[in-house]
Scaffold this active site. Structure first.
Site, mmCIF file in Angstrom:
data_model
loop_
_atom_site.group_PDB
_atom_site.id
_atom_site.type_symbol
_atom_site.label_atom_id
_atom_site.label_comp_id
_atom_site.label_asym_id
_atom_site.label_seq_id
_atom_site.Cartn_x
_atom_site.Cartn_y
_atom_site.Cartn_z
ATOM 1 N N HIS A 62 -4.582 -5.658 0.424
ATOM 2 C CA HIS A 62 -3.326 -4.989 0.746
ATOM 3 C C HIS A 62 -3.599 -3.600 1.331
ATOM 4 C CE1 HIS A 62 -4.227 -3.627 -3.411
ATOM 5 N NE2 HIS A 62 -3.794 -2.467 -2.939
ATOM 6 N N ALA A 63 -2.528 -2.979 1.795
ATOM 7 C CA ALA A 63 -2.556 -1.582 2.240
ATOM 8 C C ALA A 63 -1.396 -0.873 1.559
ATOM 9 C CB ALA A 63 -2.416 -1.495 3.754
#
Length: 145
Positions: A62-63
């Protein structure tokens, strides 16, 4: 996720490997490392750690839109795979006095955990699901790609 933010502009070049102060005991009783307010480029609002991760497992994926974090291999080792929407970089963490500062807007995956490894995460915000981008195609759109 709409709008231009610093996260949109952050690139792999903004990821930084920092030294965490290490104090060696003169009598040979081991080392002590300290993270204080001036060690990181952000105020720590949450701390968590990963452990007992199988060597073939992957974490992260994820970011973050706003959150910044620093990852430390306090025991063992692991790889951090970073992507800014255009460029990819892999950093191997294996020293408890080195921290990987990851700004917002950088995709991260953690893999290749050694046996007994512990990943400490020092982060700039409390948990907020709306700050996560969990789909890589959505991440690339967020970055303008």
């Amino acid at each position: 996720m709409a709008g231009i933010t610093n996260a949109n502009l952050n690139s792999i070049d903004k990821v930084e490997l920092i030294n965490i102060p290490k104090i060696s005991d003169p009598e040979g009783r081991g080392n002590l490392s300290v993270v204080e307010n001036n060690t990181l480029p952000f105020e720590v609002r949450r701390v968590y750690y990963l452990y007992d991760v199988p060597s073939d497992a992957s974490r992260g994926g994820h970011a973050h839109i706003a959150l910044e974090q620093c990852l430390v291999a306090v025991s063992g080792s692991f790889d951090v795979v970073l992507h800014d929407g255009k460029n990819k970089k892999i950093i191997h963490l294996n020293k408890p006095n080195k921290g990987l500062v990851i700004p917002s807007g950088i995709w991260r995956e953690l893999e290749n955990f050694s046996s007994g490894s512990v990943c400490l995460a020092l982060v700039s915000a409390v948990y907020d699901e709306s700050d996560y981008i969990r789909n890589f195609e959505s991440f690339k759109l967020f970055k303008g790609g």
